[in-house]
Design a protein around this motif. Sequence first.
Motif: not given
Length: 412
Positions: A108-116
Motif C-alpha cells: 500500500e505504501h509503495q503504491q502511494y509513493t509511486w503515484k505521489k
Amino acid sequence: MGAYAEGGEAPRIKEAINRRYQAAQAKALAAGFTYVPAERLAEEATLEDLVERLLAARASKSGDPDRMEPRKAEAFLGGAPEPILRVSDVFELYVKEIGLSDILYKSEHQQYTWKKVKRTSVSYFVEQMGDLPIREITRDHALQYHRWWLSRMAPKPGAKAKPFSANTVNRHIGNMRTMYQRYFSHIGDEDRPNPFRSLYVKQKTQKDVPPFSEVWVRTKILRPGALLGLRPEIQLITYLLIETGCRPSEIINLQPDDIRANDPIPYISIRARTAGEKKREVKTDTSERDIPLVGVALEAARRAPLGFPHYFDRNELVSANVLKAFRNRGLFETDAHVVYSFRHAFEKRMQEANIDFGLRCLLMGHKSKRPEYGDGGELAYRRAELEKIVHPFSEEVFQRFDEENGRWWEAK
C-alpha cells in the motif's frame, strides 16, 4: 474524425464523447480490429486491411451492398470523435489502467509513493506549461520545460528557492517522457515521436555515503546502553543493519517466517511477497537473498520473532526515528553519516576481508557482472565468511536490553 474543443463544453458532453469513443474501440476489438483513427488509417493501412474493414462495416440486413451501418463504420474506419485528453486526464488513465501492472505487487505504501512521485512530475509540468492536450505537446514545449528545470538547478543569486539536483530533474522529466510514451503505445501509436526524448541533465559523480569505521561501531554504537531508552524495535533494527548490510526497508518488512533465528544455521530471508495484506516488492530481483545471522544481528533476530509490525511499510518513519536518535545521542561519526552508512560499512568490511566478489554481491543484493556458476554457496559457507568480519560485543548489550524490554513483542 472530429475532435471537440474543450473550452466551455459541459462535463456531460465530454463524458458522452468519451463513452462514444470507448464504444467504438470496443466494437472494433470485438470484430477483430484495432481501432485506428481515420487519419492514421488513410496514411498507414494496407489496401487489404481497408477492404476488410469496409466489407465488415456494410449493413448486413440491407439490400444495398454499398450501404454501411453507421456505428460499424465509425468503429471499423476510425470515425468516432476523439476526446481531447489533457495531461491531467492522461495521468489519471496512467495510474488507473496503463500503469496498473507496475503497482500490482507493491504494498500500500509503495503504491502511494509511486503515484505521489508521478503526480508531482505532472504537477510541475502543468504548473509551468499548462494542462495541454497530450497530442499538442511539441518538442518546443519539452525544450522550454527542460530550460525551466535548468534554471531551477542554478537559481539567481539571492533567490530563496533551493537548487534542484540533477537526479531530481531527470526523474521528473523522465516521468513525463515515460507517461507520454506509454499512453501512445497504449492506444496503438507506438511510433509517435516523443517530445521529451533525449532530454537529460548530466549528473556529476556524487560522493558516496561514508561508511562507519569499525572503531566507531564497536566503541560508540555497540557500547552497552548506547541505545537504551529507544523503542525496542529501533534498537534491534540497528543491530540487524550492522551485521547484515541490508537496506532498512528490507529489515523492517521482515515477516515471522523470514526470520529463521532458531534454525541450525540462523538466517533471514529477503523475499518479495506477491499476495495478501503483506505483499511488497523488493528493489530488484537480485535483492532476494538469504543472509546468515552472526554477532549482534543473531541476538537481535532472536528478540524479534514477529518481525517489526509497528514499522511495516513505514520506511520513512524508521529512517526519521533512527536519524533523530543518532543525532541526539552523538552516534553519527560525522555530519555526512546516515543510516545507510551501516550498509556501506558492511560492504567495506567484506571487501577488506577479501571475501569473494560474487558472494559480496549476493549478500548485498547487487547484480554481479561475472558469470554465475552457483548459488553463492551454502549457508554454512556464507556464515563462515561473515564470521571473519563480525564485530565483537559485550554480553551486557543484550542483558541490559532484556532488563529494559523483556519479551516486548508479547505486549504488542
